[in-house]
Design a protein around this motif. Structure first.
Motif, short mmCIF file in Angstrom:
data_model
loop_
_atom_site.label_atom_id
_atom_site.label_comp_id
_atom_site.label_asym_id
_atom_site.label_seq_id
_atom_site.Cartn_x
_atom_site.Cartn_y
_atom_site.Cartn_z
N ALA A 305 -9.35 -0.88 -0.76
CA ALA A 305 -8.27 -0.77 0.23
C ALA A 305 -7.35 -2.23 -0.31
O ALA A 305 -5.99 -2.19 -0.29
CB ALA A 305 -8.17 -0.79 1.66
N LEU A 306 -8.07 -3.53 0.02
CA LEU A 306 -7.35 -4.55 -0.26
C LEU A 306 -7.03 -4.72 -1.51
O LEU A 306 -5.73 -5.27 -1.57
CB LEU A 306 -8.17 -5.81 -0.05
N GLU A 307 -7.52 -4.35 -2.58
CA GLU A 307 -7.11 -4.27 -3.91
C GLU A 307 -5.70 -3.51 -4.37
O GLU A 307 -4.89 -3.76 -5.00
CB GLU A 307 -8.21 -4.00 -5.10
N MET A 313 4.26 -7.36 -0.08
CA MET A 313 4.70 -6.80 1.04
C MET A 313 4.05 -7.88 2.09
O MET A 313 4.39 -7.62 3.44
CB MET A 313 4.36 -5.65 1.51
N GLY A 314 3.31 -8.99 1.89
CA GLY A 314 2.77 -9.67 2.83
C GLY A 314 1.39 -10.09 2.57
O GLY A 314 0.81 -9.75 1.76
N VAL A 315 0.77 -10.75 3.65
CA VAL A 315 -0.72 -11.08 3.53
C VAL A 315 -1.66 -10.01 4.17
O VAL A 315 -1.17 -9.58 5.18
CB VAL A 315 -0.80 -12.54 4.17
N TRP A 316 -2.60 -9.69 3.60
CA TRP A 316 -3.29 -8.42 4.00
C TRP A 316 -4.81 -9.10 4.47
O TRP A 316 -5.48 -9.87 3.79
CB TRP A 316 -3.71 -7.50 2.77
N HIS A 317 -5.23 -8.60 5.73
CA HIS A 317 -6.65 -8.72 6.31
C HIS A 317 -7.12 -7.37 6.51
O HIS A 317 -6.56 -6.49 6.73
CB HIS A 317 -6.67 -9.67 7.50
N ALA A 318 -8.59 -7.33 6.53
CA ALA A 318 -9.22 -6.03 6.77
C ALA A 318 -10.58 -6.28 7.75
O ALA A 318 -10.92 -7.36 7.80
CB ALA A 318 -9.57 -5.54 5.51
N ILE A 347 1.21 2.94 2.21
CA ILE A 347 -0.14 3.01 2.70
C ILE A 347 -1.03 4.31 1.88
O ILE A 347 -1.90 4.50 1.76
CB ILE A 347 -0.25 3.32 3.96
N GLY A 348 0.00 5.27 1.59
CA GLY A 348 -0.22 6.32 0.77
C GLY A 348 -1.05 6.20 -0.59
O GLY A 348 -2.19 6.93 -0.88
N ARG A 349 -0.83 5.02 -0.84
CA ARG A 349 -1.33 4.71 -2.26
C ARG A 349 -2.72 4.23 -1.96
O ARG A 349 -3.65 4.36 -2.84
CB ARG A 349 -0.38 3.57 -3.06
N ILE A 350 -2.97 3.41 -1.10
CA ILE A 350 -4.11 2.78 -0.40
C ILE A 350 -5.05 4.04 -0.16
O ILE A 350 -6.37 4.14 -0.54
CB ILE A 350 -4.07 2.00 0.69
N VAL A 351 -4.66 5.32 0.50
CA VAL A 351 -5.46 6.28 1.09
C VAL A 351 -5.84 6.96 -0.30
O VAL A 351 -6.98 7.44 -0.49
CB VAL A 351 -4.59 7.23 1.84
#
Length: 505
Positions: A305-307, A313-318, A347-351
């Protein structure tokens, strides 16, 4: 041909003795070295040569005869003169002026220098511009071994390799490494499909073998650096993930106390935030009921998901727990995912990537809207939870559902957040407490789906894969237990909102 700089570097670092550049620049190129023991041999010094006076002749460096020698070799195109003198000996001022005017270098070697080794070393340097010797390779490997990988990146290590070898070493792909005129080793010794350390061949089998040895030493250090950095990143991410889950679930006072910790682990709580909630429907089944395997799968999917997350679009955390994966996108300047529909597409691309890497996976995904500051982060998390509930009730498997897209408003979230409303909802569903947990959840799921489909028994039965009569029975039973009038629009609206609020994760 070799630079004077590399020659002096070789002398200083090796066993040949001390070397001092007294006059001129060490950037000049030396094509040959001429050692002479008589002045009549000066005529043999050709263009690009470094004239070395032997020990017996070097004593003239402090006399007028040395000035004459400088004039002669300067007219022949030589690059400079080297002599053997103790540290306290000095070239005359006249000699230095003459050298400066003629563009010659003046070099002092220590009198104890082994002339044979010195000349052999210089000869190797000149014969091979890249001056790869066993001694240089050994020193390079020793220097690489002293790298502090905690403070260095892989790029830093590659740059060090270029400096130590005196030639460019670059990071490239496996395809780049296949060229016959290149030497290459995998930058990470266990990952041949990753980046490679690459440099040009020297067309000398012995020299190429030495360069390759240094490249492998670089690869070992680069691998260690990468492993340590990944370990640090995993620790930081895990810590940030734990804090993120606590922020989402804590009450207001606890959240305020967690703020400094959140900042320390890299969560920019004063920024604008979007929360993405991904609930696993069958992950444990895919992991063959093995909780360890399920945990490893969640870790892997977190990485995926992080990759796949859009970096612009910003900084990501999980963060993840047994039932869900939570993603946080933060931007300190402006909302990164500034509308629910835009967020849904991103988010669709992550899913899609999660589903592609885990065949058979079923997930429900909800996306909150962009909210500022710590309070906004929590609000976006609530919105994401509601959007996920909507995805479940509508059977939107493996499709992100945004809070904005389903038409819920901030006022609705605030309504859910009210303690008095929660008390009212608890009171409404209190009659269901006589049922078992399974029966109660079954009844609420049927009731919510029925209300979502505008009281359509057929659509509810199809969505839940049960008979229409079972739907009718459960709905009648629910309204009887809750003592509500299905025909009263106000009671029906409150019931629908309450069902959404109590929707199981």
């Amino acid at each position: 041909m070799s630079s004077l700089h590399s020659i002096l570097d070789m002398v200083r670092a090796g066993v040949h003795g001390a070397a001092e550049l007294v006059e001129g620049s060490d950037e000049i190129e030396v094509s040959e070295v001429r050692i002479i023991d008589q002045f009549d041999q000066l005529s043999d010094a050709g263009p690009g040569s470094l004239v070395v006076l032997d020990r017996d002749l070097s004593h003239v460096a402090e006399t007028y005869r040395f000035d004459i020698a400088l004039r002669r070799i300067g007219g022949q195109g030589a690059v400079g003169v080297a002599v053997f003198l103790p540290p306290d000996a000095r070239f005359s001022l006249t000699a230095r002026v003459l050298a400066r005017k003629a563009g010659l270098v003046l070099v002092r070697f220590d009198p104890g220098t082994d002339i044979t080794q010195l000349l052999q070393g210089i000869a190797r340097q000149i014969a091979d511009k890249l001056h790869i010797t066993v001694e240089r390779a050994r020193r390079a490997c020793e220097a690489i071994g002293r790298v502090d990988t905690r403070k260095s990146s892989v790029a830093d290590i590659v740059q060090l390799g270029s400096m130590l070898l005196g030639r460019e070493v670059v990071l490239g792909t496996a395809d780049d490494a296949r060229h016959m005129d290149r030497l290459a080793v995998p930058a990470r010794v266990t990952a041949h499909d990753g980046q490679w350390l690459i440099t040009e061949r020297m067309n000398d089998a012995d020299a190429d073998a030495l360069v390759e040895m240094v490249l492998w030493r670089l690869a070992a250090e680069a691998s260690r650096c990468a492993v340590e950095q990944e370990s640090l990143e995993r620790y930081t991410r895990r810590t940030a993930g734990e804090v993120l889950l606590q922020l989402i679930e804590a009450d207001r006072a606890t959240r305020v106390s967690l703020a400094p910790t959140a900042r320390r682990v890299g969560i920019p709580i004063d920024a604008s935030h979007v929360i993405v909630r991904i609930e696993f429907d069958n992950l444990l089944d895919l992991s063959t009921d093995d909780e360890v395997a399920a945990y490893q799968n969640r870790e892997r999917m977190t990485n995926v998901a992080l990759e796949a997350a859009p970096r612009n679009m910003g900084v990501w955390h999980a963060a993840h727990d047994p039932s869900m994966l939570v993603l946080l996108c933060s931007d300190e300047h402006a909302p990164a995912l500034d509308s629910g529909l835009d967020a849904q597409r991103s988010i669709g691309r992550i899913v899609d990537q999660l589903v592609a890497t885990t065949p058979g996976l079923r997930i429900y995904c909800g996306v909150g809207s962009a909210r500022a500051t710590l309070a906004g982060l929590v609000t976006s998390a609530t919105e994401a939870r509601l959007a996920t509930s909507s995805a479940r009730s509508r059977r939107r498997v493996n499709q992100p559902v945004s809070f904005d897209a389903i038409g819920l408003r901030t006022t609705l979230v605030e309504w859910y957040s009210s303690s008095s409303v929660r008390e009212s909802i608890d009171a409404l569903f209190a009659p269901l407490n006589v049922m078992t947990d399974t029966k109660r959840q079954q009844l609420l799921e049927t009731l919510t789906t029925y209300l979502d489909f505008q009281s359509s028994t057929t659509q509810t039965a199809e969505a839940l894969h049960i008979h229409r009569n079972a739907v009718r029975y459960r709905i009648r039973r629910a309204f009887e237990l809750l003592n509500l009038d299905e025909g009263d629009p106000e009671q029906r609206l409150f019931l629908h909102l309450a069902c959404r609020a109590r929707q199981p994760s």
